[in-house]
Design an enzyme around this catalytic site. Structure first.
Site, short mmCIF file in Angstrom:
data_model
loop_
_atom_site.label_atom_id
_atom_site.label_comp_id
_atom_site.label_asym_id
_atom_site.label_seq_id
_atom_site.Cartn_x
_atom_site.Cartn_y
_atom_site.Cartn_z
N LYS A 89 -18.00 -54.60 48.63
CA LYS A 89 -18.17 -55.64 47.56
C LYS A 89 -17.24 -56.53 47.35
CE LYS A 89 -22.29 -53.59 45.43
NZ LYS A 89 -23.21 -54.51 45.73
N ARG A 105 -31.68 -48.20 49.46
CA ARG A 105 -32.83 -47.73 50.19
C ARG A 105 -32.89 -46.60 51.08
NH1 ARG A 105 -32.97 -53.78 52.59
NH2 ARG A 105 -31.91 -54.04 50.49
#
Ligand code: BES
Ligand code: MN
Ligand code: ZN
Length: 501
Positions: free
Chosen positions: A280, A354
Site C-alpha cells: 500500500k 477475501r
C-alpha cells in the site's frame, strides 16, 4: 456510569442538574413549561430576551432558577418539535452529555427521553440515550502515561419516563443499552490497540477473556499447524510473510438449552494490512491496524450477547492474520488451493481479506449454521460507494438481508444493501485457476462479495462491508464500535427477547 429511570415532575427533583428541552422558535417543552411556572416565568423571560432560540444542540445552562430545587437547569435546543428525528435525538443527547461533563455536574436528571421522536417508543429512546452517552464518554488512554480525567466527571444520570407504567420498560432499555455499550467498548478497545500489541495472538487472548468471564462461553484456537491439516491454503498464504502466527479464534456461546443450529459471525481479523508484496502507499497506512475491525465487531457482539444472556446459540470466529511483505510472503501470480478445494489466482496480495475469509467460511460449514454473517473491512470501494454512514450489506438470502436491515434501522447502526447479481461473477474469471482474487474495474465491493459467495453455498449467508464505518479518520481518529449495535440488535430480535411495548 450509573443509569436509572424515574417518573416524576421536574420541580420535585433535587439534583445537580436537570435537563429539559426547548423547541424552535423559543417554545418550551411541556416539562420546561412546568419549570417556568414554578419559577414564575424565569425561563420564558430569558427566551423572550433571545438567550436561546431552540436550534438543535443549542445549550443554555442556568444556575439557581427561582423555586427550583436542583442547582442547575440545562436548557437544550431540540429544533422544531415535529421534526425531531432519530438522528437529531442522538445528537442532542451527545451534546448534552458533553456539556454536563464540562459543567462539573456529577449527576443529572434528564427529561429529554420524554420528547416525542417520530415512530419511537420509550424503550428506544432510553436505550439510545444510554448507548449515545457511553459512546460519548469513551476514551482510549490505556497507552498514555498521563491520563486526562475530567475534573468532576458525570457519574449518574436519571432518565425520566412519562408514566410509572413505563418504568419496567425503561429499566429493560437500560440493561439492554448497557450490554450493547459494553460490547461496543470492547470492540473499540481492541480495534484501537496498535498492531505491535494487537496481533492474532492478542485477538485469541480477548476470546479467552470472554471464556473466563462467562459460563456460557467456550473458545477454541486454531493455529497454523491445524490450518495446514485442514487444507486452509488461502488463509495460510496471507499470513506467510508475517512473523506473527495466523490464529483463528472460535468463540462458542451456548445460550439455548439445546443443540439448535447456531448463528455464526465471522470477522476479518487482519491485525495489520500492509498490502503485502502489492504494498500500500505510505500515507495513512497506520489506519490499516483497523483491518481487524470485523473481528473486533464480532468479539464485541459476542460480549454483548453473553452479557444479555440470550437463549440462542451463536458462534463467533475471529479470523486473525497479518499481511506483510517478505521473502516468505505470497506473491501476485501465486495460485492457492482453498479449503473448499477451489483454486484462486492471486492478482493482488492486497485483496487479502477475501482469501482469509473464504477459508474461515468453509471452516464454519461444520457447525451446520442457521445463518452465517461475515463482517469485514473488505474494500476501499465500499467507502467510495457509501461513505462513512452506511455499512455495505450483500446477501444471497433475502430473509436474512431483511432481518439485518431491520436490525440496522432499529439500532441506528445503519446498513444499505448492494446487489449481488450473477452478472458480476464474470469479473473474477482467471486463465490459470478457478477464479482470481481481483474483480477488475468497477463494483469492487460487489465483486469481493461475489468471491465470498463461492464459499457460502451450504448455508444462508450475508456479508457486511464495514470499510467505511468501522473507524473515523482525522483529528477524531478512532474505532466507532460499529457494527456491534446492529449485530446485537439482530441477535436480540432472533432470540425473541422482549424489548419495547
Ligand atoms: N483492508 C483493505 C480495504 C480497505 C481499504 C478498507 C481502505 C478501508 C479503507 C483491503 O484489504 C484492501 O486492501 N482492499 C483492496 C482490494 C483491491 C486490491 C481489489 C482495496 O480496496 O483497494
Ligand atoms: Mn488489503
Ligand atoms: Zn485488508
Amino acid at each position: 456510569m450509573e443509569f436509572s429511570v424515574k417518573s416524576g415532575s421536574p420541580e420535585k427533583q433535587r439534583s445537580a442538574c436537570i435537563v429539559v428541552g426547548v423547541f424552535e422558535p423559543r417554545r418550551l417543552s411541556a416539562i420546561a413549561e412546568q419549570l417556568d411556572e414554578i419559577s414564575e416565568g424565569y425561563i420564558s423571560n430569558l427566551l423572550r430576551r433571545g438567550d436561546l432560540e431552540g436550534k438543535p444542540g443549542q445549550m443554555l445552562l442556568l444556575h439557581h432558577v427561582p423555586n427550583v430545587l436542583s442547582e442547575r437547569v440545562l436548557l437544550v435546543g431540540c429544533g422544531k418539535e415535529r421534526e425531531l428525528d432519530e438522528r437529531q435525538y442522538r445528537q442532542i443527547i451527545s451534546k448534552t452529555i458533553n456539556t454536563l461533563n464540562e459543567t462539573g455536574s456529577m449527576e443529572a436528571v434528564c427529561f429529554l427521553s420524554e420528547l416525542h421522536v417520530k415512530g419511537r417508543d420509550t424503550y428506544w429512546k432510553v436505550r439510545q440515550a444510554i448507548e449515545a452517552t457511553q459512546d460519548c464518554l469513551y476514551s482510549f488512554d490505556s497507552l498514555k502515561t498521563r491520563k486526562s480525567e475530567a475534573r468532576r466527571p458525570l457519574r449518574k444520570i436519571v432518565f425520566n419516563v412519562p408514566t410509572r407504567r413505563e418504568l419496567p420498560i425503561g429499566e429493560r432499555a437500560i440493561s439492554h443499552g448497557l450490554a450493547v455499550s459494553e460490547g461496543t467498548s470492547t470492540c473499540k478497545n481492541v480495534a484501537n490497540m496498535p498492531p505491535n500489541i494487537c496481533n492474532p495472538a492478542y485477538l485469541a487472548e480477548q476470546a479467552k477473556i470472554l471464556e473466563n468471564d462467562y459460563d456460557t462461553v467456550t473458545t477454541e484456537i486454531v493455529g497454523e499447524k491445524e490450518m495446514e491439516a485442514l487444507g486452509m491454503g488461502s488463509y495460510l498464504a496471507v499470513g506467510r510473510g508475517s512473523a506473527n502466527e495466523s490464529l483463528m479464534s472460535i468463540i462458542k456461546y451456548n445460550g439455548a438449552n439445546d443443540d439448535s443450529a447456531p448463528i455464526v459471525l465471522v470477522g476479518k481479523g487482519l491485525t495489520f494490512d500492509s498490502g503485502g508484496i502489492s504494498l500500500k502507499p505510505g500515507a495513512g497506512m497506520d489506519e490499516m491496524k483497523y483491518d481487524m475491525g470485523g473481528a473486533a465487531g464480532v468479539l464485541g457482539a459476542m460480549h454483548s450477547l453473553a452479557e444479555l444472556n440470550l437463549p440462542i446459540n451463536v458462534i463467533g470466529v475471529l479470523a486473525g492474520c497479518e499481511n506483510m511483505p517478505g521473502s516468505n510472503a505470497y506473491r501476485p501470480g501465486d495460485v492457492l488451493t482453498t479449503m473448499s478445494g477451489q483454486t484462486v489466482e492471486v492478482l493482488n496480495t492486497d485483496a487479502e481479506g477475501r482469501l482469509v475469509l473464504c477459508d474461515a467460511l468453509t471452516y464454519v460449514e461444520r457447525f451446520e449454521p442457521e445463518a452465517v454473517i461475515d463482517v469485514a473491512t473488505l474494500t476501499g470501494a465500499c467507502v467510495v460507494a457509501l461513505g462513512k454512514h452506511a455499512t455495505g450489506l450483500l446477501s444471497t438470502h433475502n430473509p436474512l438481508a431483511h432481518e439485518l436491515l431491520n436490525a440496522s434501522e432499529q439500532s441506528g447502526d445503519r446498513a444499505w444493501r448492494l446487489p449481488l447479481w450473477e452478472e458480476y461473477q464474470d469479473q473474477l474469471e482467471s486463465p490459470f485457476a478457478d477464479f482470481t482474487n481481483l474483480g477488475g474495474k468497477g463494483a469492487g465491493t460487489i465483486t469481493a462479495a461475489c468471491f465470498l459467495s463461492r464459499f457460502t453455498k451450504k448455508y444462508n449467508w450475508a456479508h457486511l462491508d464495514i470499510a467505511g464505518t468501522a473507524w473515523r479518520s482525522g483529528a477524531n481518529k478512532g474505532s466507532t464500535g460499529r457494527p456491534v449495535s446492529m449485530l446485537t440488535q439482530y441477535l436480540l430480535n432472533k432470540s425473541g427477547a422482549e424489548q419495547g411495548e
